[in-house]
Write a protein that holds these residues in place. Structure first.
Motif, PDB file in Angstrom:
ATOM      1  N   GLN A 164       0.695  -1.119   0.094  1.00 48.16           N
ATOM      2  CA  GLN A 164      -0.096  -0.368   0.064  1.00 48.16           C
ATOM      3  C   GLN A 164       0.943   1.044  -0.012  1.00 48.16           C
ATOM      4  O   GLN A 164       0.608   2.046   0.652  1.00 48.16           O
ATOM      5  N   VAL A 165       1.931   1.176  -1.043  1.00 48.10           N
ATOM      6  CA  VAL A 165       2.628   2.468  -1.128  1.00 48.10           C
ATOM      7  C   VAL A 165       2.184   3.013  -2.369  1.00 48.10           C
ATOM      8  O   VAL A 165       2.076   2.472  -3.612  1.00 48.10           O
ATOM      9  N   ALA A 166       2.150   4.342  -2.465  1.00 44.40           N
ATOM     10  CA  ALA A 166       1.557   5.246  -3.714  1.00 44.40           C
ATOM     11  C   ALA A 166       2.679   4.993  -4.572  1.00 44.40           C
ATOM     12  O   ALA A 166       4.108   5.306  -4.328  1.00 44.40           O
ATOM     13  N   VAL A 167       2.120   5.121  -5.755  1.00 44.61           N
ATOM     14  CA  VAL A 167       3.243   5.052  -7.040  1.00 44.61           C
ATOM     15  C   VAL A 167       2.509   6.512  -7.761  1.00 44.61           C
ATOM     16  O   VAL A 167       1.670   6.572  -8.202  1.00 44.61           O
ATOM     17  N   VAL A 168       3.820   7.199  -8.159  1.00 47.29           N
ATOM     18  CA  VAL A 168       3.576   8.286  -8.917  1.00 47.29           C
ATOM     19  C   VAL A 168       4.196   8.308 -10.549  1.00 47.29           C
ATOM     20  O   VAL A 168       5.433   8.159 -10.605  1.00 47.29           O
ATOM     21  N   LEU A 207      -7.624   4.328 -20.152  1.00 50.92           N
ATOM     22  CA  LEU A 207      -6.241   4.721 -19.805  1.00 50.92           C
ATOM     23  C   LEU A 207      -5.604   6.331 -20.224  1.00 50.92           C
ATOM     24  O   LEU A 207      -5.038   6.874 -19.328  1.00 50.92           O
ATOM     25  N   ILE A 208      -6.091   6.272 -21.414  1.00 51.12           N
ATOM     26  CA  ILE A 208      -5.699   7.600 -22.281  1.00 51.12           C
ATOM     27  C   ILE A 208      -6.374   8.652 -21.480  1.00 51.12           C
ATOM     28  O   ILE A 208      -7.470   8.784 -21.325  1.00 51.12           O
ATOM     29  N   GLY A 209      -5.418   9.474 -20.957  1.00 48.83           N
ATOM     30  CA  GLY A 209      -6.102  10.985 -20.257  1.00 48.83           C
ATOM     31  C   GLY A 209      -6.384  10.656 -18.672  1.00 48.83           C
ATOM     32  O   GLY A 209      -6.778  11.479 -18.060  1.00 48.83           O
ATOM     33  N   SER A 210      -6.115   9.336 -18.272  1.00 50.31           N
ATOM     34  CA  SER A 210      -6.377   9.030 -16.896  1.00 50.31           C
ATOM     35  C   SER A 210      -5.270   9.714 -16.068  1.00 50.31           C
ATOM     36  O   SER A 210      -5.187   9.722 -14.808  1.00 50.31           O
ATOM     37  N   GLU A 211      -4.184  10.088 -16.665  1.00 47.24           N
ATOM     38  CA  GLU A 211      -3.224  10.770 -15.772  1.00 47.24           C
ATOM     39  C   GLU A 211      -2.446   9.947 -14.878  1.00 47.24           C
ATOM     40  O   GLU A 211      -1.870  10.258 -13.726  1.00 47.24           O
ATOM     41  N   GLY A 212      -2.265   8.629 -15.038  1.00 43.06           N
ATOM     42  CA  GLY A 212      -1.597   7.639 -14.124  1.00 43.06           C
ATOM     43  C   GLY A 212      -2.472   7.474 -13.091  1.00 43.06           C
ATOM     44  O   GLY A 212      -1.914   6.519 -11.976  1.00 43.06           O
ATOM     45  N   ALA A 268      -7.046   0.186  -3.536  1.00 42.07           N
ATOM     46  CA  ALA A 268      -6.047   0.698  -2.729  1.00 42.07           C
ATOM     47  C   ALA A 268      -5.811   2.198  -2.693  1.00 42.07           C
ATOM     48  O   ALA A 268      -5.229   2.658  -1.744  1.00 42.07           O
ATOM     49  N   GLY A 269      -6.061   2.464  -4.010  1.00 45.45           N
ATOM     50  CA  GLY A 269      -5.748   4.055  -4.047  1.00 45.45           C
ATOM     51  C   GLY A 269      -4.325   4.491  -4.174  1.00 45.45           C
ATOM     52  O   GLY A 269      -4.040   5.316  -4.003  1.00 45.45           O
ATOM     53  N   ILE A 270      -3.563   3.318  -4.813  1.00 49.64           N
ATOM     54  CA  ILE A 270      -2.139   3.576  -4.844  1.00 49.64           C
ATOM     55  C   ILE A 270      -1.607   4.532  -6.024  1.00 49.64           C
ATOM     56  O   ILE A 270      -0.550   4.830  -6.100  1.00 49.64           O
ATOM     57  N   MET A 271      -2.403   4.447  -7.122  1.00 48.64           N
ATOM     58  CA  MET A 271      -1.952   4.988  -8.469  1.00 48.64           C
ATOM     59  C   MET A 271      -2.097   6.604  -8.485  1.00 48.64           C
ATOM     60  O   MET A 271      -3.305   7.191  -8.451  1.00 48.64           O
ATOM     61  N   ASN A 272      -1.081   7.284  -8.405  1.00 47.21           N
ATOM     62  CA  ASN A 272      -1.128   8.783  -8.327  1.00 47.21           C
ATOM     63  C   ASN A 272      -2.157   9.287  -7.514  1.00 47.21           C
ATOM     64  O   ASN A 272      -3.060  10.335  -8.226  1.00 47.21           O
ATOM     65  N   PRO A 273      -2.138   9.183  -6.223  1.00 47.25           N
ATOM     66  CA  PRO A 273      -3.277   9.445  -5.680  1.00 47.25           C
ATOM     67  C   PRO A 273      -3.285  11.075  -5.353  1.00 47.25           C
ATOM     68  O   PRO A 273      -2.477  11.771  -5.399  1.00 47.25           O
ATOM     69  N   GLY A 274      -4.625  11.651  -5.523  1.00 44.53           N
ATOM     70  CA  GLY A 274      -4.809  13.231  -5.510  1.00 44.53           C
ATOM     71  C   GLY A 274      -4.873  13.760  -6.941  1.00 44.53           C
ATOM     72  O   GLY A 274      -5.169  14.895  -7.224  1.00 44.53           O
ATOM     73  N   ALA A 275      -4.409  12.867  -7.832  1.00 44.69           N
ATOM     74  CA  ALA A 275      -4.346  13.482  -9.447  1.00 44.69           C
ATOM     75  C   ALA A 275      -5.880  13.124  -9.886  1.00 44.69           C
ATOM     76  O   ALA A 275      -6.367  12.009  -9.710  1.00 44.69           O
TER      77      ALA A 275
END
Length: 472
Positions: free
Chosen positions: A65-69, A199-204, A460-467
């Motif tokens: 559960q570590v975020a990925v940017v 996925l295109i336009g989802s900004e990671g 888990a919300g790990i993918m570029n959280p807050g974007a």
């Protein structure tokens, strides 16, 4: 959502899973964005060399559960590549995945890894006597993965479309670490939900794009460029219709230039040669790409003469050489650089329906004058309705003196955009900067669907959280 930091224990375990040298300390360039409005943080930067390594990294992050940017060229302008607070994430840079996996001239397709620079893809297309038409000022540093993740636009959207329109298939790693092998070169594949366009336009925020199959086009046999002075924005739009009447879809770009942008160039970048001694209030840059046997100079002259007769243009210059074409485009592409040197209070990347553009611009000028004595540089891709509607302090004053006006300016412009059924983000994306704008101006049904998709693919919300979407 409880995320954990990419701390020493996690990084030690991750390092054992990966080839030596994959993890590195975060250099400042990975924690910055071009306008200096966001300062990021990271426990480390991962630089994988293959999709299998990306998969291993994302899977480990999901389990811990570590975020990925995801990080491309770092050229985004809305803070999508930076996380300022919370547990330190892992920055995942695709810079080592730069291979051109295949060029298929007969199919008009090129397959490139996500870390390939846009210019690298363009040059590979040229070697195959083809054209990859996505064109951005940052093409020497931006990467294909980032272009797709943000659905980049640029100057050729009028003719060829956004990045989304140029993509046939993707390879991507989903938030659980699984690899989606969707790297098709097919033009027709009607087999259910379109994960590519999701996925295109989802900004990671929904996964990591690792490679793409992209459309190529025949190279124009002859190209021509002109700058024409127009009396108004309405006249510029009528001229665009006239250009299309003359050359159909052979018009590659139609760029609106305001006097303020040229004045900024004269003040801050005197090395850029301006086309006119007296700066016109409005002018347009017209670019044509024609087939064999067609003469772009003759076509542009016919357009100018017809525009002159109709009262749509008053003067103009037609490029007589490739060097002069480059000069004209340098003017257009240097305007954002001059803007940055001047220092804007608020930068707006908006779009409105073509028929409403002239009215929107005039009403916007008036509304902003009610707030303060601002200078407005309105320029952009007139052919597709995308304007950069940027607000600056009076000459000789510092933008920091107007920080108290930022919210009023943003609200005034965005409210007006919404009233004209436009978009507050035409090509830059949402990132972190415009999450609140999406909540204010976005359709609530769409937002609910987006949140459901995010929860389903990335529980888990790990993918570029807050974007794109606010982090819970």
């Amino acid at each position: 959502m409880n995320l954990n930091p990419a701390d020493s224990d996690f990084l030690t375990a991750l390092e054992l899973m990966l080839p030596k040298g994959t993890l590195a300390a975060p250099e400042p360039r990975y924690l910055e964005e071009p306008r200096g409005k966001f300062a990021g943080q990271a426990g480390a930067v991962a630089k994988p060399r293959s999709v299998q390594e990306v998969s291993s990294i994302v899977k480990a992050c999901a389990e811990a559960q570590v975020a990925v940017v995801p990080y491309g060229g770092g050229t985004g302008l809305v803070g999508g590549q930076t996380v300022e607070g919370g547990p330190k994430p892992l920055v995942l840079s695709l810079e080592r995945m730069r291979a051109i996996r295949g060029v298929f001239p007969d199919e008009n397709v090129i397959t490139a890894e996500a870390g390939a620079h846009l210019q690298q893809v363009q040059e590979a297309a040229v070697q195959a006597r083809r054209l990859f038409p996505l064109s951005l000022a940052s093409q020497g540093s931006c990467q294909i993965g980032g272009n797709l993740a943000t659905n980049a636009g640029g100057v050729n959207v009028l003719r060829y479309g956004n990045a989304r329109d140029l993509c046939l298939g993707l390879e991507a790693v989903l938030p659980n670490g699984e690899i989606w092998n969707g790297l098709t070169r097919l033009r027709k594949d009607n087999t259910g939900y379109d994960l590519r366009n999701l996925l295109i336009g989802s900004e990671g925020s929904l996964g990591v794009i690792t490679a793409a199959s992209l459309k190529l086009f025949a190279r124009p046999a002859a190209e021509g460029t002109a700058i024409m002075i127009v009396p108004s924005v309405d006249a510029a739009l009528s001229l665009l219709a006239l250009v299309r009447d003359h050359v159909g879809e052979a018009v590659s770009a139609f760029e609106l230039i305001h006097q303020q942008g040229l004045a900024f160039l004269a003040d801050t970048m005197p090395e850029v040669r301006l086309p006119f001694d007296k700066l016109p209030e409005w002018s347009v840059l017209v670019d044509l790409g024609l087939g064999a046997g067609q003469d772009p100079e003759a076509a542009l002259m016919a357009i100018f003469e017809a525009g002159l007769a109709a009262g749509l243009v008053s003067d103009g210059l037609i490029a007589q050489s490739e060097a002069q074409r480059t000069e004209f485009w340098t003017v257009r592409e240097s305007i954002p650089l001059a803007n940055r040197k001047v220092g804007g209070i608020v930068s707006n990347d908006i779009s409105v329906p073509l028929s409403s553009i002239a009215e929107f611009i005039e009403e916007g000028f008036g509304a902003l004058r009610q707030i303060g004595p601002f200078r407005v540089n309105c320029f952009g891709h007139l052919g597709d309705g995308n304007l950069h509607y940027n607000v600056y302090p009076p000459k000789g004053e510092n933008r920091d003196n107007y920080n108290h006006s930022v919210d009023d300016i943003k609200r005034t412009v965005n409210d007006l955009v919404a009233r004209y059924n436009g978009s507050f983000s035409a090509e830059h994306g949402v990132g972190r900067m415009k999450v609140g704008d999406l909540e204010t101006y976005g359709d609530p049904v769409k937002l609910a669907a987006m949140r459901s998709i995010k929860a389903a693919l990335d529980p888990a919300g790990i993918m570029n959280p807050g974007a794109v979407l606010r982090q819970d």
